[in-house]
Design a protein around this motif. Structure first.
Motif, short mmCIF file in Angstrom:
data_model
loop_
_atom_site.label_atom_id
_atom_site.label_comp_id
_atom_site.label_asym_id
_atom_site.label_seq_id
_atom_site.Cartn_x
_atom_site.Cartn_y
_atom_site.Cartn_z
N PRO A 199 16.94 5.98 54.05
CA PRO A 199 16.68 4.49 54.11
C PRO A 199 17.92 3.68 53.74
O PRO A 199 17.89 2.70 54.47
N ASP A 200 18.65 4.15 52.80
CA ASP A 200 19.69 3.08 52.37
C ASP A 200 20.60 3.17 53.60
O ASP A 200 21.13 2.08 54.17
N LEU A 201 20.97 4.16 54.15
CA LEU A 201 21.95 4.35 55.43
C LEU A 201 21.47 3.31 56.61
O LEU A 201 21.86 2.95 57.33
N LEU A 202 20.02 3.54 56.97
CA LEU A 202 19.73 2.88 58.15
C LEU A 202 19.40 1.37 57.95
O LEU A 202 19.67 0.74 58.89
N GLU A 203 18.98 1.08 56.70
CA GLU A 203 19.23 -0.19 56.22
C GLU A 203 20.71 -1.08 56.55
O GLU A 203 20.71 -2.19 56.88
N GLN A 204 21.61 -0.36 56.06
CA GLN A 204 22.96 -0.63 56.32
C GLN A 204 23.21 -0.75 57.74
O GLN A 204 23.92 -1.78 58.18
N ALA A 205 22.71 0.24 58.55
CA ALA A 205 23.01 0.18 59.97
C ALA A 205 22.45 -0.92 60.47
O ALA A 205 22.92 -1.76 61.54
N LEU A 206 21.23 -1.23 60.30
CA LEU A 206 20.40 -2.31 60.70
C LEU A 206 21.12 -3.77 60.59
O LEU A 206 21.29 -4.52 61.41
N ALA A 207 21.65 -3.67 59.31
CA ALA A 207 22.33 -5.13 58.89
C ALA A 207 23.68 -5.27 59.59
O ALA A 207 23.77 -6.31 59.96
N ARG A 208 24.39 -4.09 60.06
CA ARG A 208 25.57 -4.11 60.63
C ARG A 208 25.36 -4.35 62.07
O ARG A 208 26.17 -5.41 62.70
N TYR A 209 24.29 -3.79 62.68
CA TYR A 209 23.93 -4.39 64.09
C TYR A 209 23.54 -5.66 64.40
O TYR A 209 23.84 -6.35 65.32
N GLU A 210 23.07 -6.34 63.15
CA GLU A 210 22.73 -7.88 63.38
C GLU A 210 23.71 -8.72 63.06
O GLU A 210 23.52 -9.96 63.31
N MET A 211 24.86 -8.29 62.71
CA MET A 211 26.06 -9.19 62.13
C MET A 211 26.83 -9.62 63.44
O MET A 211 26.80 -8.89 64.44
#
Length: 538
Positions: A199-211
């Motif tokens: 969960p932490d890894l995927l949330e970080q990936a999603l945040a970086r995708y939307e940056m």
């Protein structure tokens, strides 16, 4: 709940398109076993394992075993094992593929470039190892550049205006992604972890995708391939409207999708039949006439089905493409500009397009008149131009060895007054113009920087124009580079967009060398633009 044992795992992570929630829209469920729920710290995780295929011998084993006495089970048998872990978190769905699980995905509902954008926002820009790109040159080239040491993006030889980046590998600047991160459609990382870390890894990936992309990589968004099927369908409907509207059809034209050898070329036909009419150049009017004769609609489905054949002197096809691949179009929808090239739609960043047009607005127009174009070849035109004007010397077909990837180049086609180096091209497509600008730039740069090239050029110059000392670097300010294009289009305003980009890059190089650079539009005789057909073989 006890925490699992951390293992070093390689993960390939895909992101489903926003709004897609149904499992059967993302996976080929008919090829999976019954779903299994897995425990994770947050969210919901469902495992889909690929149905086992019957084990079988590898194909190459039959070649080795034919008519041979070999032990049973010498080669063993192989089967493909794969799985997809579907993780729902923050109202988005992530798909992690293992083994051959990738084949279970329905690609049309996956976010393209998810992994690339996450990587661009996570990698150390000075510690890159590999990138994949495709060029927007006359013939798009797919290539991979790898470094054995850390490098920045320009050391990996990418042109920010002419290359489309579609994969990147480098050192991760984000600890939870491990040491190295790779991005394409999928985000690929390797790190020690358990399922509870997902969960932490995927949330970080999603945040970086939307940056927003960092300044070092903001050029990636200048031009990008349109991958949304619905958008492409809308663009194809707009293309049909453009083709039918007399006021808009000028924005759509037909031309070769690649470089053609015109010396061995005798025209085009829309059928392979030797009796089919031949056309000296590809023209939209000829295509429309053919469709009318065949009672076919001017529709995208028709254009994808019909072939264009390039024929030699014996009327044998030497190349062929679908008509759709030969279409060039620039379509505006609201403030957005789209480009069709080689059967692929691209979207152009508005600010990028404005910067290109602003730069080209400074190009001066050549003040000397050149003869009207009404010839079967550029060679005939150049010869007549030199014959009719005593101040013009013919340089066409005088290829000068240069070495490196270009081998030989023409110094120019014509020289006027000893200082105007004129490069001539009849406008057929973006490909021919890109070649014109690139060759003019290479030859002019070599003339200034390469003593051996100057010596070779000097032997081809007429006596009155020869350099007194070819070993001495000439003063570029005394020379004018002229790109002369035979066309009925307004220059540079109506040039194809990617030709504008190539021209801009050539101008930047030539101006840095202190050359004067100008554009000349060669008038084309009306009769030459009208329909011409070669006599069909009986």
């Amino acid at each position: 709940m006890a925490r699992g044992i951390a293992r070093k795992e390689k993960l390939s992570i895909y992101l489903a398109k926003s709004g897609i929630q149904a499992e059967n829209a993302l996976l080929r469920l008919e090829n999976t076993k019954a779903a299994v729920e897995l425990r994770v710290a947050r969210g919901r995780a469902t495992l889909y394992v690929k149905r086992e295929e019957p084990a079988k011998l590898p194909e190459w084993s039959y070649f080795l075993s034919d008519n041979q006495d070999l032990p049973d089970n010498l080669f063993g048998k192989r089967s493909s094992v794969g799985a997809v872990l579907m993780v729902r978190i923050q109202e988005r769905i992530f798909l992690l593929c293992f083994g051959t699980g990738y084949h279970l995905l329905k690609g049309e509902n996956i976010e393209r470039d998810f992994g690339l954008r996450v990587t661009l926002n996570s990698v150390d820009p000075d510690k890159l190892r590999s990138l994949d790109k495709t060029s927007f040159e006359s013939n798009p080239l797919n290539s991979r550049t790898q470094s054995t040491r850390d490098a920045d993006v320009y050391e990996l030889h990418v042109d920010s205006e002419m290359d489309l980046l579609y994969a990147l590998t480098g050192t991760s600047a984000i600890s939870c992604f491990g040491e190295t991160v790779t991005g394409r459609d999928a985000l690929t990382i390797t790190r020690e972890m358990t399922l509870d870390d997902l969960p932490d890894l995927l949330e970080q990936a999603l945040a970086r995708y939307e940056m927003q992309l960092p300044a070092r990589f903001d050029w990636v968004d200048n031009i990008h391939k349109v991958k949304n099927d619905e958008t492409i369908s809308i663009l194809e409907m707009m293309l049909e409207d453009y083709l039918a509207d007399p006021d808009l059809c000028a924005s759509v034209w037909i031309g070769e999708p690649e470089i053609i050898d015109w010396e061995g070329h005798a025209g085009y036909s829309f059928e392979k039949n030797r009796r089919a009419p031949r056309h000296p150049v590809l023209k939209m009017s000829d295509l429309k006439d053919y469709l009318l004769e065949q009672k076919l609609d001017l529709a995208v489905s028709t254009l994808k089905a019909i072939e264009v054949y390039a024929n030699d002197g014996d009327y044998h096809p030497i190349k062929s493409w679908s008509v759709y691949r030969c279409l060039y179009a620039e379509i505006t929808s609201g403030d957005q500009r789209y480009i069709l090239r080689n059967g692929i739609w691209y979207s152009v960043n508005q600010d990028f397009a404005k910067r290109i047009d602003k730069y080209l607005a400074s190009v001066r127009v050549y003040q000397h008149d050149l003869p009207t174009y009404c010839h079967d070849s550029e060679a005939e035109y150049n010869a007549q131009a030199a014959e009719n004007d005593r101040s013009i010397e013919l340089m066409d077909k005088k290829n000068i060895p240069i070495g490196g990837p270009y081998d030989k180049v023409e110094f120019c086609d014509l020289i006027k007054g000893g200082t105007d180096l004129i490069h001539v091209k009849y406008y057929r497509s973006s490909a021919t113009l890109s070649h014109l600008f690139a060759q003019g730039c290479v030859a002019s740069e070599a003339f200034v920087r390469d003593e051996e090239f100057r010596q070779r050029v000097n032997t081809h110059l007429p006596g009155t124009m020869r350099l007194a000392n070819p070993l001495q670097r000439p003063d570029p300010q005394t020379y004018r580079i002229v790109f002369a294009i035979a066309t009925d289009k307004e220059l540079p305003k109506e040039l194809p967009f990617f030709s504008k980009v190539t021209l801009k890059n050539s101008l930047r190089t030539l101006r840095a060398l202190d050359y004067q650079v100008e554009l000349a539009r060669i008038e084309v005789q009306d009769e030459f633009l009208r329909k011409k057909k070669f006599k069909a073989v009986r």
